[in-house]
Write a protein that holds these residues in place. Structure first.
Motif, PDB file in Angstrom:
ATOM      1  N   PHE A  23       0.976  -1.231   0.131  1.00  0.00           N
ATOM      2  CA  PHE A  23      -0.237  -0.294   0.102  1.00  0.00           C
ATOM      3  C   PHE A  23       1.029   1.202   0.156  1.00  0.00           C
ATOM      4  CE2 PHE A  23      -2.037   3.436   2.792  1.00  0.00           C
ATOM      5  CZ  PHE A  23      -2.818   3.899   1.751  1.00  0.00           C
ATOM      6  N   ILE A  24       1.931   1.152   0.893  1.00  0.00           N
ATOM      7  CA  ILE A  24       2.771   2.370   1.252  1.00  0.00           C
ATOM      8  C   ILE A  24       3.640   2.753   0.080  1.00  0.00           C
ATOM      9  CG2 ILE A  24       4.745   3.092   2.734  1.00  0.00           C
ATOM     10  CD1 ILE A  24       3.947   1.602   4.170  1.00  0.00           C
ATOM     11  N   LEU A  25       4.168   1.479  -0.841  1.00  0.00           N
ATOM     12  CA  LEU A  25       5.639   2.068  -1.917  1.00  0.00           C
ATOM     13  C   LEU A  25       4.618   2.456  -3.351  1.00  0.00           C
ATOM     14  CD1 LEU A  25       7.972  -1.073  -2.195  1.00  0.00           C
ATOM     15  CD2 LEU A  25       8.115   1.459  -0.680  1.00  0.00           C
ATOM     16  N   PRO A  26       3.524   2.173  -3.654  1.00  0.00           N
ATOM     17  CA  PRO A  26       2.956   3.256  -4.314  1.00  0.00           C
ATOM     18  C   PRO A  26       2.763   4.776  -4.542  1.00  0.00           C
ATOM     19  CG  PRO A  26       2.029   1.170  -5.199  1.00  0.00           C
ATOM     20  CD  PRO A  26       2.506   1.044  -3.507  1.00  0.00           C
ATOM     21  N   ARG A  27       2.222   4.993  -3.283  1.00  0.00           N
ATOM     22  CA  ARG A  27       2.326   6.437  -2.975  1.00  0.00           C
ATOM     23  C   ARG A  27       2.812   7.134  -2.379  1.00  0.00           C
ATOM     24  NH1 ARG A  27      -2.275   3.198  -2.639  1.00  0.00           N
ATOM     25  NH2 ARG A  27      -3.685   4.128  -2.176  1.00  0.00           N
ATOM     26  N   LEU A  28       4.504   6.752  -2.152  1.00  0.00           N
ATOM     27  CA  LEU A  28       6.129   7.104  -2.272  1.00  0.00           C
ATOM     28  C   LEU A  28       6.228   7.481  -4.055  1.00  0.00           C
ATOM     29  CD1 LEU A  28       7.442   5.542   0.287  1.00  0.00           C
ATOM     30  CD2 LEU A  28       6.544   7.507   0.074  1.00  0.00           C
ATOM     31  N   MET A  29       5.411   6.914  -4.876  1.00  0.00           N
ATOM     32  CA  MET A  29       5.760   7.856  -6.399  1.00  0.00           C
ATOM     33  C   MET A  29       5.366   8.706  -6.268  1.00  0.00           C
ATOM     34  SD  MET A  29       4.899   3.654  -8.426  1.00  0.00           S
ATOM     35  CE  MET A  29       5.188   4.545  -9.940  1.00  0.00           C
ATOM     36  N   PRO A  30       6.431  10.375  -7.147  1.00  0.00           N
ATOM     37  CA  PRO A  30       6.407  11.691  -7.609  1.00  0.00           C
ATOM     38  C   PRO A  30       4.993  11.595  -8.966  1.00  0.00           C
ATOM     39  CG  PRO A  30       8.420  10.246  -8.562  1.00  0.00           C
ATOM     40  CD  PRO A  30       7.830   9.270  -7.710  1.00  0.00           C
ATOM     41  N   GLY A  31       4.430  12.233  -8.601  1.00  0.00           N
ATOM     42  CA  GLY A  31       3.539  12.268  -9.745  1.00  0.00           C
ATOM     43  C   GLY A  31       1.352  12.168  -9.282  1.00  0.00           C
TER      44      GLY A  31
END
Length: 331
Positions: A23-31
């Protein structure tokens, strides 16, 4: 039973940790995935704020606090909802995975099993006949091919066997130009096999040496054990000593490695699917990251995590079945 219960608790905790990281990792991506999707809708006119909010709600992109989003995500998982894919709109993630998994499992899964079985058998024979021609030729030759970067090996085979000689098709999972449609028909199945031979052969060639050398080294160590000498002293046949005593114990480390590789099969071989333009989970994961498709990224990573945990759990069961010492220690 107590050991099995402890392992089940461990895997449940590991699954929760995987879901949380997922859950966390994709939301750390920019954009912003919604803005990326709106940008791709060139020529559709300006969207109103209400339309933008509707798209955000449909894709599950929320402005709610992080913790609220997390519990919403867990609730959706409990109800079997993985969300809507941005890169495959309007399909949901479950439908995308259902269409990708057969291709990945059929290619990478079968190739991995063939590579494991072939490499393990070669390792048994080579270690049993140390110093033979097979030992002095097969091991260095296969090691040489496995040392070639996979990308260059795949491109070389494509150039020689698909571009120059036209023995195999250049890409795709089946012949899309001759009117063949995906169905259980001889024409479609033959086309799928023709398109899968070259990428499958590339996977086998690049990985069989690892299984062979691992099994060979384990067998060499096992052959010096007392129980192997005792079996020979009893007058047992060479085949029985090799299979029932030496190989049965030496294969245990390979089983662990094989269980790990089966977990990675669900994620597909990204390079394989990209080089050969082969449909599957790995190539869709690449596209999902490019389009900031949170739902699809999470869905693919969730499948990979579940597959890895299940494969490790099955490998522990296999250990207990193959090695009586493990059963006695953990019983």
């Amino acid at each position: 039973m107590r050991h099995l219960l402890r392992r089940i608790i461990f895997y449940v905790a590991a699954l929760w940790a995987s879901v949380t990281i997922n859950f966390i990792l994709p939301r750390l991506m920019p954009g912003d995935p919604v803005q990326a999707y709106i940008t791709s809708l060139r020529g559709q006119g300006n969207l109103t704020e209400a339309a933008v909010q509707s798209i955000r709600a449909q894709f599950g992109v929320s402005d709610a606090p992080f913790l609220v989003q997390y519990f919403q995500y867990l609730g959706n998982l409990v109800h079997g909802s993985l969300g809507t894919s941005i890169s495959h709109y309007p399909l949901n993630v479950t439908a995308v995975l259902a269409s990708d998994l057969p291709w990945t499992l059929g290619l990478v899964g079968v190739a991995s099993v063939i590579s494991f079985v072939l490499g393990t058998l070669l390792g048994i024979v080579v270690s049993w006949r140390r110093g033979s021609i097979l030992d002095t030729v097969a091991a260095p030759l296969l090691t040489f091919f496995s040392a070639i970067p996979y990308f260059w090996l795949a491109l070389g085979l494509i150039y020689l066997l698909a571009f120059q000689q036209s023995f195999f098709p250049l890409g795709d999972g089946y012949d899309t130009l001759s009117g063949i449609v995906p169905e259980w028909s001889p024409d479609f199945m033959l086309s799928v096999i023709q398109h899968a031979i070259l990428p499958a052969a590339t996977i086998v060639i690049s990985s069989v040496a690892g299984w062979m050398l691992g099994m060979r080294n384990a067998m060499v160590t096992t052959l010096s054990e007392d129980y192997v000498h005792m079996a020979r002293a009893k007058g047992l046949t060479e085949r029985r000593v090799m299979i029932a005593y030496a190989a049965r114990n030496a294969i245990l480390p390979n089983i662990t490695g094989f269980s790990m590789s089966l977990g990675y099969v669900v994620g597909g071989s990204l390079l394989t699917e990209m080089v050969f333009s082969y449909p599957g989970v790995g190539f869709d994961l690449f596209n999902a990251i490019h389009h900031l498709d949170y739902s699809l990224i999470q869905g693919i990573f969730l499948f990979i995590a579940v597959a890895m945990l299940a494969a490790n759990f099955l490998s522990e069961i296999a250990y207990m079945l193959l090695d009586p010492r493990v059963r006695n220690e953990r019983g």
